[in-house]
Design a protein around this motif. Sequence first.
Motif, PDB file in Angstrom:
ATOM      1  N   THR A   1      -8.141 -10.318   1.593  1.00 52.99           N
ATOM      2  CA  THR A   1      -7.523  -9.119   1.052  1.00 52.99           C
ATOM      3  C   THR A   1      -7.292  -9.253  -0.448  1.00 52.99           C
ATOM      4  O   THR A   1      -7.551  -8.327  -1.225  1.00 52.99           O
TER       5      THR A   1
ATOM      6  N   ALA B   1       2.206   1.786  -3.359  1.00 52.07           N
ATOM      7  CA  ALA B   1       1.198   2.250  -4.308  1.00 52.07           C
ATOM      8  C   ALA B   1       1.034   3.768  -4.225  1.00 52.07           C
ATOM      9  O   ALA B   1       0.695   4.420  -5.230  1.00 52.07           O
TER      10      ALA B   1
ATOM     11  N   TRP C   1       0.826  -1.207   0.000  1.00 48.60           N
ATOM     12  CA  TRP C   1       0.000   0.000   0.000  1.00 48.60           C
ATOM     13  C   TRP C   1       0.861   1.259   0.000  1.00 48.60           C
ATOM     14  O   TRP C   1       0.615   2.197  -0.760  1.00 48.60           O
TER      15      TRP C   1
ATOM     16  N   TYR D   1      -1.568   5.590   9.494  1.00 50.24           N
ATOM     17  CA  TYR D   1      -1.073   4.298   9.969  1.00 50.24           C
ATOM     18  C   TYR D   1      -0.528   4.390  11.393  1.00 50.24           C
ATOM     19  O   TYR D   1      -0.702   3.476  12.197  1.00 50.24           O
TER      20      TYR D   1
ATOM     21  N   PHE E   1      -7.205  -0.517  -2.215  1.00 56.94           N
ATOM     22  CA  PHE E   1      -6.921  -0.457  -0.789  1.00 56.94           C
ATOM     23  C   PHE E   1      -7.939   0.408  -0.050  1.00 56.94           C
ATOM     24  O   PHE E   1      -8.196   0.193   1.137  1.00 56.94           O
ATOM     25  N   THR E   2      -8.539   1.380  -0.751  1.00 52.25           N
ATOM     26  CA  THR E   2      -9.566   2.205  -0.107  1.00 52.25           C
ATOM     27  C   THR E   2     -10.729   1.344   0.367  1.00 52.25           C
ATOM     28  O   THR E   2     -11.210   1.494   1.503  1.00 52.25           O
TER      29      THR E   2
ATOM     30  N   VAL F   1      -8.944  -6.268  -2.724  1.00 52.76           N
ATOM     31  CA  VAL F   1      -8.102  -5.219  -3.293  1.00 52.76           C
ATOM     32  C   VAL F   1      -8.187  -5.133  -4.814  1.00 52.76           C
ATOM     33  O   VAL F   1      -8.299  -4.030  -5.365  1.00 52.76           O
TER      34      VAL F   1
END
Length: 395
Positions: free
Chosen positions: A361, A242, A239, A311, A370-371, A365
């Motif tokens: 996941t 990205a 992530w 995070y 990822f949102t 995804v």
Amino acid sequence: MTQGSVPALQSRRFLWLYALAVAGGSVAYVPFLTILLPLRITAMAADQDVAWLAFATFFGAISASLSNIGFGWASDATRRRVPWIAAGLLLSSLLLGAFGMTRSPWQVIALLVAWQVGLNMMLAPLSAWAGDVVPDQQKGVLGGLLAFAPAAGAGAGVLVTLPGLASADVRLWLVALLVFLCVMPVLLVGRPRRITDVDGRPTEAGPRSRRRGEIVRMWLARLLVQISEAALFAFLLFWFRAIDPAMTDARVAQIFGLILLGAVPLALAAGRWADRHDRPFAPLTLCAAGAGAGLLVMASAKGLEVAIGGYVLFGLSASVFLSLHSAQTLRVLPRPDHRGRDLGVFNLTNTGPSLVMPWLTLALVPSFGFTGLFLALAGCALAATILLWRMRAAR
């Protein structure tokens, strides 16, 4: 204890030595499962290392889940914790060193299953031991001290992998030595005080149906937060890259280490506050909400700075939550004669998500990005918050 008297408390020496022993448990598995095991499988399986590591993780988690329940029950049945802890320490240390003799991925998996048995022979009664001797008035402080464990595990991983310090095989024995140094002091000189209100028959805390409801809510809340953490643990680097392709694994590791260190004083402060104000579930509620807020920030992040901030908020909240939750769980378990077994059932919230979340996941995804994943995980954290808010209000 008579009305108006000062509640009996466990000695600080035991609390600190116990926290050191729990940190030793983290030292036992964090460096091995996150660094040493993948490196060994890669050396054997080359381009098939991901598949073999997935098999190893799957069978290891099943072994850990079943043996944790089994040895928790065994220590309940024998009414003794220390001999099981000592035997598990010895067995797991010898089996860890034996990985240096493996020559194929299948041998690694077979030994991993056996090692998980030995490790959980130590961990299951060690977890239950705190419930036997630490009164409710110190559960918050205990939870704060348990925050040292993840940081110790991460620190041990850094230490044993220092360039030039040790070969791959010697690293295994170095980890075993560190675990021995952490766990043995509490077994040799811990000497916990015998507190009747803790290790005798518990006083009733309410109707049986209410106690069962508390257990279910605590179990579900931890599961929901662990699901979020398991998903991020596996895919965090992807992530970050990205958002910013220049993001390195070393920088991610530094952020992770800082979060673990930062969680220690926060957990200690929150635990002491909970004990002082007799509000054991308030910090858990706040931390679950904080984890959800961090995930929402991550879901909306467009730049690296905002992403890291989200995070950090999630990581600090989740780390403090898990440390405090481990101690406060002991408060709601209904029967001391089944404490080890019941904690083994709670341990399923640790092993279960790591088996399921990577596949979920991978399903989410590609379709939603990822949102979408972070929004789903934020929903899990919100559900945990609601569960604990109702529980806090009921106290």
